[in-house]
Design a protein around this motif. Structure first.
Motif, PDB file in Angstrom:
ATOM      1  N   LEU A 139      48.505  40.098  39.075  1.00 23.62           N
ATOM      2  CA  LEU A 139      47.929  40.230  40.415  1.00 23.62           C
ATOM      3  C   LEU A 139      48.741  39.430  41.431  1.00 23.62           C
ATOM      4  CD1 LEU A 139      44.068  40.010  39.740  1.00 23.62           C
ATOM      5  CD2 LEU A 139      45.381  41.993  40.471  1.00 23.62           C
ATOM      6  N   TRP A 145      51.913  41.292  42.223  1.00 31.47           N
ATOM      7  CA  TRP A 145      51.535  42.443  43.052  1.00 31.47           C
ATOM      8  C   TRP A 145      51.294  41.987  44.501  1.00 31.47           C
ATOM      9  CZ3 TRP A 145      46.527  45.652  41.652  1.00 31.47           C
ATOM     10  CH2 TRP A 145      46.355  46.673  42.594  1.00 31.47           C
ATOM     11  N   GLU A 146      50.531  40.891  44.644  1.00 29.14           N
ATOM     12  CA  GLU A 146      50.226  40.364  45.975  1.00 29.14           C
ATOM     13  C   GLU A 146      51.522  39.984  46.706  1.00 29.14           C
ATOM     14  OE1 GLU A 146      46.847  39.671  47.128  1.00 29.14           O
ATOM     15  OE2 GLU A 146      47.783  39.289  49.061  1.00 29.14           O
ATOM     16  N   ALA A 153      47.669  45.245  48.914  1.00 27.06           N
ATOM     17  CA  ALA A 153      47.666  44.005  48.138  1.00 27.06           C
ATOM     18  C   ALA A 153      46.291  43.784  47.518  1.00 27.06           C
ATOM     19  CB  ALA A 153      48.015  42.843  49.062  1.00 27.06           C
ATOM     20  N   PRO A 154      46.244  43.055  46.387  1.00 24.68           N
ATOM     21  CA  PRO A 154      44.948  42.790  45.757  1.00 24.68           C
ATOM     22  C   PRO A 154      43.951  42.148  46.718  1.00 24.68           C
ATOM     23  CG  PRO A 154      46.721  42.121  44.315  1.00 24.68           C
ATOM     24  CD  PRO A 154      47.364  42.546  45.603  1.00 24.68           C
ATOM     25  N   SER A 155      44.462  41.282  47.626  1.00 25.64           N
ATOM     26  CA  SER A 155      43.538  40.647  48.570  1.00 25.64           C
ATOM     27  C   SER A 155      42.903  41.689  49.483  1.00 25.64           C
ATOM     28  CB  SER A 155      44.284  39.598  49.403  1.00 25.64           C
ATOM     29  OG  SER A 155      45.384  40.199  50.047  1.00 25.64           O
ATOM     30  N   VAL A 192      42.394  44.815  48.665  1.00 21.27           N
ATOM     31  CA  VAL A 192      41.442  45.571  47.852  1.00 21.27           C
ATOM     32  C   VAL A 192      40.137  44.787  47.718  1.00 21.27           C
ATOM     33  CG1 VAL A 192      41.000  46.550  45.580  1.00 21.27           C
ATOM     34  CG2 VAL A 192      43.269  46.740  46.599  1.00 21.27           C
ATOM     35  N   ALA A 193      40.282  43.468  47.479  1.00 22.28           N
ATOM     36  CA  ALA A 193      39.081  42.635  47.342  1.00 22.28           C
ATOM     37  C   ALA A 193      38.267  42.667  48.629  1.00 22.28           C
ATOM     38  CB  ALA A 193      39.482  41.199  46.992  1.00 22.28           C
ATOM     39  N   PHE A 234      41.253  51.932  45.887  1.00 24.25           N
ATOM     40  CA  PHE A 234      41.527  51.070  44.733  1.00 24.25           C
ATOM     41  C   PHE A 234      40.255  50.340  44.314  1.00 24.25           C
ATOM     42  CE2 PHE A 234      46.266  50.406  44.047  1.00 24.25           C
ATOM     43  CZ  PHE A 234      46.596  51.618  44.607  1.00 24.25           C
ATOM     44  N   ALA A 235      39.495  49.869  45.308  1.00 21.52           N
ATOM     45  CA  ALA A 235      38.264  49.148  44.984  1.00 21.52           C
ATOM     46  C   ALA A 235      37.278  50.069  44.267  1.00 21.52           C
ATOM     47  CB  ALA A 235      37.641  48.586  46.260  1.00 21.52           C
ATOM     48  N   ALA A 237      38.397  50.699  40.748  1.00 23.74           N
ATOM     49  CA  ALA A 237      38.097  49.530  39.909  1.00 23.74           C
ATOM     50  C   ALA A 237      36.620  49.512  39.522  1.00 23.74           C
ATOM     51  CB  ALA A 237      38.471  48.249  40.649  1.00 23.74           C
TER      52      ALA A 237
END
Lengths: 247, 248
Positions: free
Chosen positions: A18, A21-22, A37-39, A41-42, A219-220, A223
């Motif tokens: 992660l 990726w970020e 970025a994962p952030s 997506v979060a 993406f979220a 998941a």
């Protein structure tokens, strides 16, 4: 190596992945329009909030009905096919052909017949789960120890008693294995219908997010469904484990 | 003999019931065989869909590329998981958990990333084929007798030799089964991808016929696609049988 260190290694690897990726996304090496970025997506999780959860609930409800249908019909059909030798021999090529037939090819036809909505999703999901369960159960019934059956008959067991006391207990592990296999197929079938011709449900949500180029939300949502299906499978595995101990 | 006769009887009865039922109910919706056969002829003479050969070729090419990728990556990842104990114990369960996810949930992301052209179908076919191949390689390596490897090493065999002479024959049985499943899933993946959204290929033709309510053409196209799918599996099963004979 201890189990805890393995889990630690797994968690560390995921975190490193992660992180890379970020970093790659922040550095601008990938287009955030397609790979957020994962952030990001979060951050999208709360925004999707209720819509995605409602979609997931809808999908899971359809899957539950499809699953119940495929288990009941699959086990019943398997009992019949496994018990009657002539029926099994005659029908075997048809069952194999229908089982092996890629169901995606009949999907447009099912949608033409049943329209958009819940019914085609349930039917299509149930077809996906039905055949593996049918084939597994029929095989298990056929392979029930002949000696046990003969002894039960010799001691005067009625057909009903034969099934309740000998056949059913003997096929429990296979039924459980079929149920473990069937759930993923049912979910797959329901999701495909929702993507192809859905107006609700997670498949529809995923599709419209992709069409709207809302990558973080997409993406979220992906998941979310993945986590849900992994949780269901692991739950069934745990149940399986416990029931096999009980046996 | 009686079994074969009964099977034939059921087949004929089903076709007859289909024909009569479809005519009575709605021939457009239920496409009786008498309407499907002429549609198939029109399709094969390139009358209804002149782009049939090009579409078949495109779908086959997507399948071939996706399958080649799935073999390359699947064998690589499977070998990494199987040959190194730590890697296997740490990442094997992760691969198995991901396999439990209905793969179609990844497709919208792939379509967003790779677009509507062939690339997204190749990616999805690859994804579907990758898992059974990886898991078969992993299972195959685990079933090779470790004593044989130890003996080969003790006699001075280098790792490539150990792999080719000891491991490959020992795991071929499992490996070939995984390769066959992988091919079947790759084919399905490509076609699912084409039906869910594409600009060309067999799935697109099927979607086109369905969208325009050309149901007889739809049945004919499904028939042709089915031949492609069954044909690819027949080739795979032939190779599987060869490989099994070779190991015995």
């Amino acid at each position: 190596m201890s189990r805890r260190r393995i889990v630690g290694l797994q968690a560390a690897s995921v975190l490193v992945l992660l992180g890379i990726w970020e970093a790659v996304a922040r550095a601008g090496w990938v287009d955030p329009l397609f790979v957020p970025a994962p952030s990001a997506v979060a951050a999208a999780f709360p925004r999707m909030g209720r819509g995605a959860l409602a979609g997931l609930g809808d999908t899971l409800a359809k899957t539950a009905v499809a699953y119940a249908l495929s288990v009941v019909l699959g086990v019943a059909g398997g009992l019949v096919l496994g018990s009657a030798r002539i029926l099994r021999e005659v029908l075997n090529p048809f069952v194999v052909a229908l089982y092996g037939m890629p169901k995606i090819l009949v999907l447009p036809w099912i949608v033409l017949l049943l329209g958009f909505g819940t019914t085609p999703a349930i039917l299509y999901g149930a077809i996906h789960g039905f055949f593996p369960i049918l084939v597994l159960v029929a095989g298990a019934v056929r392979d029930v120890d002949r000696t046990l059956v003969s002894v039960a008959r010799a001691f005067g067991a009625s057909p009903w008693q034969l099934y309740a006391k000998v056949v059913l207990p003997a096929i429990v592990p296979t039924v459980l294995a079929g149920m473990r296999l069937g759930i993923v197929f049912c979910l797959l079938g329901v999701l495909i219908v929702e993507m192809f011709a859905g107006i609700r449900g997670m498949g529809h949500v995923l599709n419209s997010l992709a069409n709207g180029f809302q990558a973080p939300e997409l993406f979220a949502a992906t998941a979310l469904v993945s986590a849900a299906s992994i949780a269901i499978v692991l739950g069934l595995d745990a149940l399986n484990e416990r029931l096999s101990h009980w046996r | 003999m009686r079994v074969v006769a009964l099977r034939a009887l059921i087949l004929v009865a089903a076709l007859l019931a289909w024909e009569l039922g479809a005519r009575a109910a709605n021939p457009l919706l239920y496409v009786p065989p008498s309407a499907a056969v002429p549609a198939l002829v029109r399709l094969l003479t390139l009358d209804s869909y002149p782009e049939l050969p090009a579409s078949l070729l495109l779908t086959l090419r997507e399948i071939a590329i996706a399958y080649a990728l799935a073999i390359a990556v699947g064998v690589g990842v499977g070998a990494a998981l199987g040959l190194n104990r730590l890697v296997g114990r740490a990442y094997g369960p992760i691969v198995a958990a991901l396999y439990a996810v209905p793969a179609v949930v990844w497709y919208p992301s792939l379509m967003l990333f790779f677009g509507l052209d062939a690339a997204s179908k190749i990616a999805f076919g690859f994804l579907l084929g990758f898992f059974p191949i990886t898991l078969a390689v992993l299972a195959g390596i685990r079933q090779v007798n470790p004593h044989m490897i130890a003996v080969a090493r003790a006699f001075g065999a280098r790792p490539p030799t150990v792999f080719a002479k000891v491991m490959l024959p020992g795991m071929l049985f499992t490996l070939v089964g995984g390769l066959r499943t992988g091919l079947a899933l790759t084919v399905i993946g490509v076609i699912v991808g084409e039906i869910l959204g594409a600009k060309a290929g067999m799935g697109t033709l099927i979607n086109h016929a369905y969208g325009l309510f050309r149901t007889a053409d739809y049945v004919a196209l499904v028939g042709v696609t089915l031949v492609l799918i069954v044909g690819s599996d027949a080739v795979a099963s032939l190779i599987e049988r060869r490989a099994r004979r070779w190991t015995e």
